[in-house]
Design a protein around this motif. Structure first.
Motif, PDB file in Angstrom:
ATOM      1  N   GLU A 141      65.738  42.915  40.947  1.00 15.13           N
ATOM      2  CA  GLU A 141      65.439  41.471  40.384  1.00 15.13           C
ATOM      3  C   GLU A 141      64.321  40.812  40.741  1.00 15.13           C
ATOM      4  OE1 GLU A 141      70.396  40.694  40.644  1.00 15.13           O
ATOM      5  OE2 GLU A 141      69.173  40.888  42.529  1.00 15.13           O
ATOM      6  N   ARG A 142      63.847  41.129  42.019  1.00 12.62           N
ATOM      7  CA  ARG A 142      62.749  40.382  42.451  1.00 12.62           C
ATOM      8  C   ARG A 142      61.465  41.357  43.188  1.00 12.62           C
ATOM      9  NH1 ARG A 142      62.818  34.803  43.874  1.00 12.62           N
ATOM     10  NH2 ARG A 142      60.606  35.300  44.178  1.00 12.62           N
ATOM     11  N   PRO A 143      60.979  42.085  42.283  1.00 16.63           N
ATOM     12  CA  PRO A 143      59.845  43.027  42.596  1.00 16.63           C
ATOM     13  C   PRO A 143      58.625  42.611  43.406  1.00 16.63           C
ATOM     14  CG  PRO A 143      59.859  43.071  40.276  1.00 16.63           C
ATOM     15  CD  PRO A 143      61.047  42.133  40.582  1.00 16.63           C
ATOM     16  N   ASP A 144      58.663  41.206  43.149  1.00 17.02           N
ATOM     17  CA  ASP A 144      57.423  40.488  43.711  1.00 17.02           C
ATOM     18  C   ASP A 144      57.738  40.430  45.279  1.00 17.02           C
ATOM     19  OD1 ASP A 144      59.588  38.630  42.365  1.00 17.02           O
ATOM     20  OD2 ASP A 144      58.531  37.175  43.793  1.00 17.02           O
ATOM     21  N   LEU A 145      58.703  40.502  45.778  1.00 13.95           N
ATOM     22  CA  LEU A 145      59.141  40.430  47.130  1.00 13.95           C
ATOM     23  C   LEU A 145      58.954  41.614  47.955  1.00 13.95           C
ATOM     24  CD1 LEU A 145      62.417  38.288  47.021  1.00 13.95           C
ATOM     25  CD2 LEU A 145      60.047  37.325  47.236  1.00 13.95           C
ATOM     26  N   ALA A 146      58.629  42.592  47.190  1.00 17.70           N
ATOM     27  CA  ALA A 146      58.504  44.070  47.971  1.00 17.70           C
ATOM     28  C   ALA A 146      57.397  43.895  49.041  1.00 17.70           C
ATOM     29  CB  ALA A 146      58.080  45.318  47.054  1.00 17.70           C
ATOM     30  N   PRO A 147      56.292  43.064  48.951  1.00 22.34           N
ATOM     31  CA  PRO A 147      55.197  43.350  49.973  1.00 22.34           C
ATOM     32  C   PRO A 147      55.806  42.523  51.334  1.00 22.34           C
ATOM     33  CG  PRO A 147      54.253  42.533  48.084  1.00 22.34           C
ATOM     34  CD  PRO A 147      55.763  42.404  47.742  1.00 22.34           C
ATOM     35  N   LEU A 148      56.951  41.681  51.175  1.00 27.26           N
ATOM     36  CA  LEU A 148      57.492  40.967  52.528  1.00 27.26           C
ATOM     37  C   LEU A 148      58.169  41.977  53.339  1.00 27.26           C
ATOM     38  CD1 LEU A 148      58.988  37.746  50.745  1.00 27.26           C
ATOM     39  CD2 LEU A 148      56.759  37.932  51.889  1.00 27.26           C
ATOM     40  N   LEU A 149      58.606  43.183  52.620  1.00 23.83           N
ATOM     41  CA  LEU A 149      59.161  44.160  53.648  1.00 23.83           C
ATOM     42  C   LEU A 149      58.033  44.625  54.790  1.00 23.83           C
ATOM     43  CD1 LEU A 149      61.107  46.411  50.952  1.00 23.83           C
ATOM     44  CD2 LEU A 149      62.035  44.720  52.871  1.00 23.83           C
ATOM     45  N   ARG A 150      56.656  44.691  54.469  1.00 25.10           N
ATOM     46  CA  ARG A 150      55.847  45.265  55.483  1.00 25.10           C
ATOM     47  C   ARG A 150      55.795  43.907  56.714  1.00 25.10           C
ATOM     48  NH1 ARG A 150      52.674  46.104  50.689  1.00 25.10           N
ATOM     49  NH2 ARG A 150      51.620  44.205  50.856  1.00 25.10           N
ATOM     50  N   ASP A 151      56.081  42.909  56.300  1.00 27.39           N
ATOM     51  CA  ASP A 151      56.051  41.867  57.400  1.00 27.39           C
ATOM     52  C   ASP A 151      57.267  41.600  58.175  1.00 27.39           C
ATOM     53  OD1 ASP A 151      52.996  41.835  56.649  1.00 27.39           O
ATOM     54  OD2 ASP A 151      53.927  40.150  55.271  1.00 27.39           O
ATOM     55  N   PHE A 152      58.230  42.412  57.612  1.00 25.33           N
ATOM     56  CA  PHE A 152      59.530  42.131  58.523  1.00 25.33           C
ATOM     57  C   PHE A 152      59.784  42.695  59.790  1.00 25.33           C
ATOM     58  CE2 PHE A 152      64.134  43.272  59.269  1.00 25.33           C
ATOM     59  CZ  PHE A 152      64.719  42.143  58.754  1.00 25.33           C
ATOM     60  N   ASP A 153      60.147  41.714  60.562  1.00 25.52           N
ATOM     61  CA  ASP A 153      60.429  42.096  62.140  1.00 25.52           C
ATOM     62  C   ASP A 153      61.454  43.126  62.404  1.00 25.52           C
ATOM     63  OD1 ASP A 153      58.417  40.097  62.431  1.00 25.52           O
ATOM     64  OD2 ASP A 153      59.816  38.476  62.583  1.00 25.52           O
ATOM     65  N   ASP A 154      61.081  44.387  62.228  1.00 22.77           N
ATOM     66  CA  ASP A 154      62.025  45.287  62.284  1.00 22.77           C
ATOM     67  C   ASP A 154      62.448  45.506  63.664  1.00 22.77           C
ATOM     68  OD1 ASP A 154      63.204  48.097  62.330  1.00 22.77           O
ATOM     69  OD2 ASP A 154      61.822  48.324  60.808  1.00 22.77           O
ATOM     70  N   PRO A 155      64.032  45.536  63.869  1.00 20.54           N
ATOM     71  CA  PRO A 155      64.546  45.462  65.128  1.00 20.54           C
ATOM     72  C   PRO A 155      64.805  46.894  65.751  1.00 20.54           C
ATOM     73  CG  PRO A 155      66.159  45.249  63.471  1.00 20.54           C
ATOM     74  CD  PRO A 155      64.928  45.286  62.712  1.00 20.54           C
ATOM     75  N   TRP A 156      64.438  47.874  65.085  1.00 21.65           N
ATOM     76  CA  TRP A 156      64.588  49.244  65.406  1.00 21.65           C
ATOM     77  C   TRP A 156      63.661  49.638  66.659  1.00 21.65           C
ATOM     78  CZ3 TRP A 156      69.439  49.478  64.106  1.00 21.65           C
ATOM     79  CH2 TRP A 156      69.825  49.289  62.841  1.00 21.65           C
ATOM     80  N   PRO A 157      64.110  50.410  67.514  1.00 16.70           N
ATOM     81  CA  PRO A 157      63.130  51.077  68.659  1.00 16.70           C
ATOM     82  C   PRO A 157      62.315  52.045  68.022  1.00 16.70           C
ATOM     83  CG  PRO A 157      65.386  51.953  68.863  1.00 16.70           C
ATOM     84  CD  PRO A 157      65.564  51.011  67.943  1.00 16.70           C
ATOM     85  N   GLU A 158      61.093  52.125  68.390  1.00 15.21           N
ATOM     86  CA  GLU A 158      59.999  52.745  67.928  1.00 15.21           C
ATOM     87  C   GLU A 158      60.318  54.331  67.594  1.00 15.21           C
ATOM     88  OE1 GLU A 158      56.446  53.765  66.298  1.00 15.21           O
ATOM     89  OE2 GLU A 158      57.298  51.856  66.876  1.00 15.21           O
ATOM     90  N   PHE A 159      60.987  54.967  68.469  1.00 13.91           N
ATOM     91  CA  PHE A 159      61.314  56.474  68.227  1.00 13.91           C
ATOM     92  C   PHE A 159      62.089  56.573  66.875  1.00 13.91           C
ATOM     93  CE2 PHE A 159      64.998  55.204  70.902  1.00 13.91           C
ATOM     94  CZ  PHE A 159      65.948  55.573  70.376  1.00 13.91           C
TER      95      PHE A 159
END
Length: 250
Positions: free
Chosen positions: A10-28
């Motif tokens: 519905e909102r393909p224009d928002l896909a770039p925001l995923l790159r800046d999302f503060d991911d909470p998962w541990p690195e491994f």
């Protein structure tokens, strides 16, 4: 918060925001070799199954995201039960279905992630319900989830089956994330003992965790649900994460 939720279809224009999302998962956890089969295509093949949420007052920053994947299951294709390899398994099944041109019958949840500064605010239940509605909107009657219990990491040596068996006086699971699923109608149907497998050299594991990894044996790693198996002699460490299959009838 004036919350807005939409899929990337519905909102393909928002896909770039995923790159800046503060991911909470541990690195491994970001080094599961199966993950790119899904995450490399979240804004294309799986755009309809990628939900993003934002505050209408701050549309340039996501507050949460949700990922799911459709797959086929049934006796006629040799898949009578959910896979023991959980998270990895449903991604691989979906990939095989795509190659075979096979229509999906179920949807599997893969992830709900909340921005770290908003965890505990109730957004997780909102995103889970949005995930359920999205699957139903696409005509599916069964949503499953290889749930990662969010407090299992505090007891890494406890078998997952024993952890899941722990319930409160009201009959609901002790674990908060399993309890949330149960409250909205989810039913625990079993443990997936190898939901995710992550291996690497000792140098890689040191980089992922900051731990020395200098002795052979089991090593407790922060936020890992089970100990990591280490072999100094062979220069590798392997983490096998269990999960819990939960079924939601839609």
């Amino acid at each position: 918060m004036d919350l807005v939720i939409a899929s990337l279809a519905e909102r393909p224009d928002l896909a770039p925001l995923l790159r800046d999302f503060d991911d909470p998962w541990p690195e491994f956890m970001k080094w599961d070799p199966v993950s790119d089969i899904y995450y490399s295509r979240v804004s294309t093949t799986f755009a309809a199954w990628t939900l993003v949420a934002w505050d209408a007052a701050e549309p340039g920053r996501l507050v949460a995201k949700s990922h799911s994947i459709p797959f086929a299951m049934g006796d006629d294709i040799g898949r009578p039960t959910l896979p023991d390899d959980g998270w990895d398994g449903v991604i691989l099944w979906a990939w095989y279905d795509e190659l075979a041109g096979r229509a999906p019958t179920h949807v599997s949840a893969l992830e709900v992630a909340i921005r770290p500064d908003l965890q505990g605010s109730g957004l997780a239940s909102v995103m889970l319900e949005a995930k359920r509605r999205n699957a139903a909107r696409h005509g599916f009657h069964d949503l499953v989830a290889p749930v990662r219990p969010n407090r299992k990491h505090l007891q890494p040596h406890l078998p997952m089956a024993d952890y899941v068996a722990r319930v409160r006086d009201d009959g609901l699971p002790e674990d908060p994330w399993l309890r949330l699923h149960a409250r909205v109608g989810g039913t625990i149907v079993g443990v997936c003992p190898r939901a995710m497998t992550i291996s690497g050299t000792l140098a890689q594991w040191r980089g992922w965790t900051g731990l020395p990894f200098d002795q052979t044996g089991d090593v407790e790693v922060p936020f890992a649900l089970n100990p990591v198996h280490v072999s100094v002699e062979h220069d590798h460490a392997v983490y096998v994460e269990p999960g819990v299959w939960v079924h939601h009838g839609l």
